[in-house]
Design an enzyme around this catalytic site. Structure first.
Site, PDB file in Angstrom:
ATOM      1  N   ASP A   1      -2.244  14.355   7.215  1.00 43.62           N
ATOM      2  CA  ASP A   1      -1.795  13.082   6.650  1.00 43.62           C
ATOM      3  C   ASP A   1      -0.565  13.240   5.769  1.00 43.62           C
ATOM      4  O   ASP A   1      -0.690  13.211   4.542  1.00 43.62           O
ATOM      5  CB  ASP A   1      -2.954  12.483   5.829  1.00 43.62           C
ATOM      6  CG  ASP A   1      -2.739  11.016   5.521  1.00 43.62           C
ATOM      7  OD1 ASP A   1      -1.719  10.465   5.964  1.00 43.62           O
ATOM      8  OD2 ASP A   1      -3.602  10.428   4.849  1.00 43.62           O
TER       9      ASP A   1
ATOM     10  N   GLU B   1       0.862  -1.186   0.000  1.00 39.88           N
ATOM     11  CA  GLU B   1       0.000   0.000   0.000  1.00 39.88           C
ATOM     12  C   GLU B   1       0.900   1.238   0.000  1.00 39.88           C
ATOM     13  O   GLU B   1       1.798   1.374   0.827  1.00 39.88           O
ATOM     14  CB  GLU B   1      -0.901  -0.016   1.244  1.00 39.88           C
ATOM     15  CG  GLU B   1      -1.834   1.184   1.289  1.00 39.88           C
ATOM     16  CD  GLU B   1      -3.095   0.930   2.120  1.00 39.88           C
ATOM     17  OE1 GLU B   1      -3.431  -0.235   2.384  1.00 39.88           O
ATOM     18  OE2 GLU B   1      -3.734   1.930   2.498  1.00 39.88           O
TER      19      GLU B   1
ATOM     20  N   LYS C   1      -3.754  -0.115  14.009  1.00 38.38           N
ATOM     21  CA  LYS C   1      -4.589   0.980  13.491  1.00 38.38           C
ATOM     22  C   LYS C   1      -6.024   0.573  13.825  1.00 38.38           C
ATOM     23  O   LYS C   1      -6.506  -0.448  13.322  1.00 38.38           O
ATOM     24  CB  LYS C   1      -4.389   1.106  11.979  1.00 38.38           C
ATOM     25  CG  LYS C   1      -5.363   2.055  11.284  1.00 38.38           C
ATOM     26  CD  LYS C   1      -5.009   2.179   9.794  1.00 38.38           C
ATOM     27  CE  LYS C   1      -5.985   3.082   9.052  1.00 38.38           C
ATOM     28  NZ  LYS C   1      -5.649   3.231   7.618  1.00 38.38           N
TER      29      LYS C   1
ATOM     30  N   GLU D   1     -10.469   4.969   9.263  1.00 38.53           N
ATOM     31  CA  GLU D   1     -10.656   4.600   7.860  1.00 38.53           C
ATOM     32  C   GLU D   1     -11.245   3.198   7.722  1.00 38.53           C
ATOM     33  O   GLU D   1     -10.782   2.388   6.933  1.00 38.53           O
ATOM     34  CB  GLU D   1      -9.327   4.690   7.100  1.00 38.53           C
ATOM     35  CG  GLU D   1      -8.726   6.090   7.111  1.00 38.53           C
ATOM     36  CD  GLU D   1      -7.497   6.245   6.241  1.00 38.53           C
ATOM     37  OE1 GLU D   1      -6.685   5.312   6.185  1.00 38.53           O
ATOM     38  OE2 GLU D   1      -7.351   7.332   5.634  1.00 38.53           O
TER      39      GLU D   1
ATOM     40  N   ARG E   1      -1.829   3.534  17.019  1.00 39.50           N
ATOM     41  CA  ARG E   1      -1.795   4.736  16.176  1.00 39.50           C
ATOM     42  C   ARG E   1      -2.860   5.765  16.552  1.00 39.50           C
ATOM     43  O   ARG E   1      -4.002   5.410  16.850  1.00 39.50           O
ATOM     44  CB  ARG E   1      -1.945   4.362  14.706  1.00 39.50           C
ATOM     45  CG  ARG E   1      -0.729   3.628  14.186  1.00 39.50           C
ATOM     46  CD  ARG E   1      -0.952   3.206  12.766  1.00 39.50           C
ATOM     47  NE  ARG E   1      -0.431   4.134  11.783  1.00 39.50           N
ATOM     48  CZ  ARG E   1      -1.094   4.505  10.705  1.00 39.50           C
ATOM     49  NH1 ARG E   1      -2.331   4.111  10.489  1.00 39.50           N
ATOM     50  NH2 ARG E   1      -0.534   5.297   9.820  1.00 39.50           N
TER      51      ARG E   1
ATOM     52  N   LYS F   1       1.320  10.728  13.724  1.00 44.59           N
ATOM     53  CA  LYS F   1       1.927  11.218  12.477  1.00 44.59           C
ATOM     54  C   LYS F   1       2.518  12.606  12.708  1.00 44.59           C
ATOM     55  O   LYS F   1       2.069  13.332  13.598  1.00 44.59           O
ATOM     56  CB  LYS F   1       0.888  11.275  11.360  1.00 44.59           C
ATOM     57  CG  LYS F   1       0.494   9.900  10.833  1.00 44.59           C
ATOM     58  CD  LYS F   1      -0.368   9.991   9.576  1.00 44.59           C
ATOM     59  CE  LYS F   1      -0.744   8.584   9.118  1.00 44.59           C
ATOM     60  NZ  LYS F   1      -1.544   8.587   7.870  1.00 44.59           N
TER      61      LYS F   1
ATOM     62  N   GLU G   1       4.024   9.329  -0.543  1.00 45.94           N
ATOM     63  CA  GLU G   1       2.670   9.195  -1.094  1.00 45.94           C
ATOM     64  C   GLU G   1       2.163  10.550  -1.604  1.00 45.94           C
ATOM     65  O   GLU G   1       1.449  10.611  -2.605  1.00 45.94           O
ATOM     66  CB  GLU G   1       1.753   8.659   0.019  1.00 45.94           C
ATOM     67  CG  GLU G   1       0.298   8.604  -0.359  1.00 45.94           C
ATOM     68  CD  GLU G   1      -0.580   8.147   0.796  1.00 45.94           C
ATOM     69  OE1 GLU G   1      -0.052   7.796   1.862  1.00 45.94           O
ATOM     70  OE2 GLU G   1      -1.813   8.152   0.628  1.00 45.94           O
TER      71      GLU G   1
ATOM     72  N   GLU H   1       5.617   9.257  13.753  1.00 49.77           N
ATOM     73  CA  GLU H   1       5.498   8.473  12.520  1.00 49.77           C
ATOM     74  C   GLU H   1       5.746   9.396  11.331  1.00 49.77           C
ATOM     75  O   GLU H   1       4.994  10.331  11.097  1.00 49.77           O
ATOM     76  CB  GLU H   1       4.102   7.848  12.415  1.00 49.77           C
ATOM     77  CG  GLU H   1       3.891   7.069  11.125  1.00 49.77           C
ATOM     78  CD  GLU H   1       2.551   6.326  11.052  1.00 49.77           C
ATOM     79  OE1 GLU H   1       1.916   6.104  12.105  1.00 49.77           O
ATOM     80  OE2 GLU H   1       2.137   5.975   9.934  1.00 49.77           O
TER      81      GLU H   1
END
Ligand code: BDP
Length: 718
Positions: A383, A185, A305, A309, A342, A378, A411, A405
């Site tokens: 994001d 991913e 996680k 999502e 997370r 993060k 990405e 993180e």
């Protein structure tokens, strides 16, 4: 000698020289590129390293010794003489523990080293001048060897050397978003390195090389599987496979971690609930974890996680994150395992600013997590955008260990096609001042535990590694893997220094090359910010695959999956109001930070549209209107790529042909895509602002609907 003979010798030498430069290098060796040292220093190195005392009585020490000897042979064409006794010019390598067995007149009580630390020191013992490499333990010794070899690779003097290095962070972990079917991913460098089909019986040499590369930059953990977890990972069949990898990684000091799907008790356990407070669920995790430790005795723990999502989590049962994390943590604790839970959560039920949600859910749980849980946050609240302000959770949970993180896999920064050195992004976040305990409460201090006296410390990097021959797709992607390791070792490090070292290790010590390429790397991320999301804009990329620009994206299942939600552009203005007149996300920061961002006079302009909704006519410090400045930034972004091309073009004779050409071609793609980002974004924002383009801004190449209608199939990483 006659003239023609001299000429032909010169010609031969010339050919030899250019031949070396044009030799192919496929990048597989990464920064462990032990090139022969043609420098007067080489003789000093050889003299200092005439003899060696290095008792290697374990697998880790044996491979450390092999690494050292191979490195010396490749770089110096020299092998030190093995000695039992210590003479002048002897290299002595040992763990702290083994020193007494060497009968050295050294007071080891004075040699204090933290776990996995090492020292490299020239000293005199019984009249002999020796060089000592001492590790706190075997892994520290291995790290010391790599560090020493890197000193030689970068042509540093070693006389009178006196270095002590200790990791500031305990768990320095890569996160692989790798699926059991071999896909990755958001991976842009080929397939997963892990061949689940052939494991556990087939051990690919790449597993060893991967472990060696990680150890060479101090990375000591790897999460093998995707955060969007598959419960099958925890079945016996896959545990055997993970155990085979753990066995390869162990001598390099790398622990294996797995992602735990919260609903695993339902999916593979045959239970009818995954409620973390249900006794059968508690028992299930307990037994599962015991089973894991039978396969992997030094298993590191879980990365989870949950309730994000669409992933299952404790909230499905009315429980909070701490209740969920603690059940796993309790079962891991007797074995020394940890839970990395997370904080990247956002919920469809919450119609609030997405930037606020992690803080809203986690901050109230401060102090509720078990001792062996660390919350993985993060770098920013949205994001992994090209630029985000630091996440408001840093500094806001003093009673909870927090880990950083970062995403190495680009990405949102052009995948493995764009040259984006992320060192400056890491540094910018880590050096941000949270003010949680007054001035100088830097994020890096939160992460290394020094601010709140935390002993459980960690950093995660979402890996950019795949089956591509050069590991990271873009040859400069390797720098992000390397820099991540260095920042995880010392989060107070310098991106510029790390870049310079990486260049020397990977390409050449040629001073002109190092200077030019370092500058190019240091500016590369800012260039990307300019042609993608300048002035604090964010989340403008193509729908779902995140390839290319998509500022027009709207009307999706969730508002916060659209671009228009984040930029709010219309005829009047642009930007996300996160001040007290808007979502008030700013209230999540400590007061001095809140004030700085809230006040337009002090808000750094690179964050202005992150925190403020402003009219197009708003005047920036340069005197330009917001509209003019936006156009100018997009232009500067494209120009930045042209500058990189120019810088790189000058290096043709200084690097091998293969990597030169690869990078040259990638920069051409980057220029096309930068132009595309610029044109598409300007066409779109112009359609909203209804302003004419400033005099020195060329209109986009195509009308807006051309960009809106572009469609892409088979974009990598999904
Ligand atoms: C987003 C990615 C998505 C990940 C998610 C995460 O688009 O693929 O699953 O982050 O971090 O950036 O969980």
């Amino acid at each position: 000698m006659t003239k023609p003979r001299i000429t032909s010798i010169c010609l031969f030498l010339c050919l030899l020289f250019t031949g070396l430069k044009t030799m192919a290098d496929d990048g597989y060796k990464l920064w462990l590129n032990y090139q022969p040292i043609n420098d007067p220093l080489a003789q000093t190195y050889k003299t200092t390293l005439r003899n060696i005392v290095f008792p290697a009585n374990s697998q880790t020490l044996r491979l450390a010794k092999k690494e050292l000897l191979n490195g010396l042979k490749d770089m110096l064409n020299h092998l030190p003489q093995e000695q039992a006794a210590i003479n002048n010019n002897t290299l002595v390598v040992s763990t702290l523990e083994n020193i007494p067995s060497l009968n050295l007149a050294i007071d080891i009580k004075q040699l204090r080293l933290k776990e996995e630390g090492f020292m490299i020191k020239q000293t005199t013992v019984d009249g002999a001048t020796i060089l000592l490499i001492i590790g706190q333990n075997e892994i520290g010794t291995l790290y010391g060897i790599f560090h020493f070899l890197q000193l030689l690779q970068t042509h540093r003097p070693i006389s009178h050397i006196d270095i002590k290095e200790e990791p500031h962070i305990k768990h320095r972990v890569l996160n692989h978003w790798d699926n059991l079917d071999g896909s990755v991913e958001r991976g842009y460098a080929g397939h997963s390195l892990w061949n689940w089909h052939k494991l556990p019986d087939y051990i690919d040499q790449r597993y060893v090389d991967y472990a060696r590369a990680n150890a060479s930059v101090g990375i000591n953990g790897t999460v093998l599987t995707n955060v969007n977890a598959n419960a099958l990972t925890l079945t016996e069949r896959y545990l055997e496979k993970a155990a085979a990898l753990a066995e390869v990684f162990r001598p390099y000091g790398i622990k294996v971690y797995l992602t735990a799907r919260f609903s695993a008790p339902l999916e593979i356990g045959g239970l009818n609930t995954a409620d973390p407070l249900d006794s059968t669920v508690i028992q299930w995790w307990h037994e599962k974890i015991q089973e894991i430790y039978k396969h992997i005795p030094d298993f590191g723990g879980f990365l989870v996680k949950a309730n994000s999502e669409g992933q299952p989590g404790p909230q499905n049962y009315g429980r909070d994150h701490a209740e969920g994390a603690n059940v796993l943590a309790k079962a891991l604790q007797p074995h020394g395992g940890i839970v990395m839970w997370r904080a990247f959560v956002y919920d469809d039920e919450v119609p609030d600013d997405r930037a606020k949600q992690a803080y809203s859910e986690f901050q109230p749980l401060d102090g509720e997590f078990a001792e062996n849980v660390i919350v993985q946050v993060k770098n920013g609240a949205i994001d992994f955008q090209p630029r985000e302000p630091f996440h408001p959770l840093f500094g806001a949970m003093p009673q909870t260990p927090l880990m950083m993180e970062f995403q190495l896999t680009q990405e949102y920064l052009g995948f493995a096609t764009h040259l984006a050195y992320l060192g400056p992004l890491f540094e910018e976040t880590l050096q941000s001042d949270t003010y949680s305990k007054g001035e100088q409460s830097y994020v890096y201090k939160v992460i290394e535990g020094s601010l709140d006296e935390q002993t459980l410390t960690a950093m995660a990097g979402v890996a950019n590694i795949g089956s591509d021959r050069n590991w990271t797709g873009h040859p400069f992607g390797q720098a992000n893997w390397y820099a991540y390791g260095k920042f995880a070792w010392n989060p107070n490090g310098s991106a510029a220094e790390i870049a310079a070292n990486w260049i020397r290790l990977t390409f050449t010590n040629d001073q002109g090359f190092v200077k030019d390429v370092q500058q190019m790397m240091m500016e590369s991320r800012e260039t990307i910010v300019r042609y993608m999301t300048p002035l604090g804009l964010h989340h403008l990329m193509g729908w779902d695959h995140h390839y290319g620009p998509g500022p027009w994206i709207k009307d999706k299942a969730r508002a916060d999956w659209t671009s228009v939600y984040y930029h709010n552009a219309d005829e009047q203005g642009i930007g996300f109001d996160r001040t007290s007149t808007g979502s008030n996300a700013l209230s999540q920061y400590a007061d001095p930070v809140r004030k700085k961002f809230e006040d337009l006079k002090t808000c750094p302009e690179e964050f202005i549209l992150w925190f403020h909704h402003l009219p197009w006519t708003y005047q920036l410090r340069s005197g330009e209107s917001l509209w003019e400045a936006l156009c100018q930034h997009y232009d500067m972004g494209v120009q930045g790529v042209k500058d990189m091309q120019e810088t790189w073009g000058k290096q043709r004779n200084k690097v091998d042909k293969q990597r030169f050409n690869q990078i040259d071609m990638l920069l051409s793609i980057q220029l096309k895509e930068a132009q595309w980002w610029r044109d598409a974004c300007l066409a779109y924002f112009q359609s909203q602002a209804k302003k004419t383009y400033p005099k020195n801004t060329n209109p986009p190449l195509h009308p807006l609907n051309y960009y809106e209608n572009l469609q892409f199939h088979y974009v990598p990483g999904i």
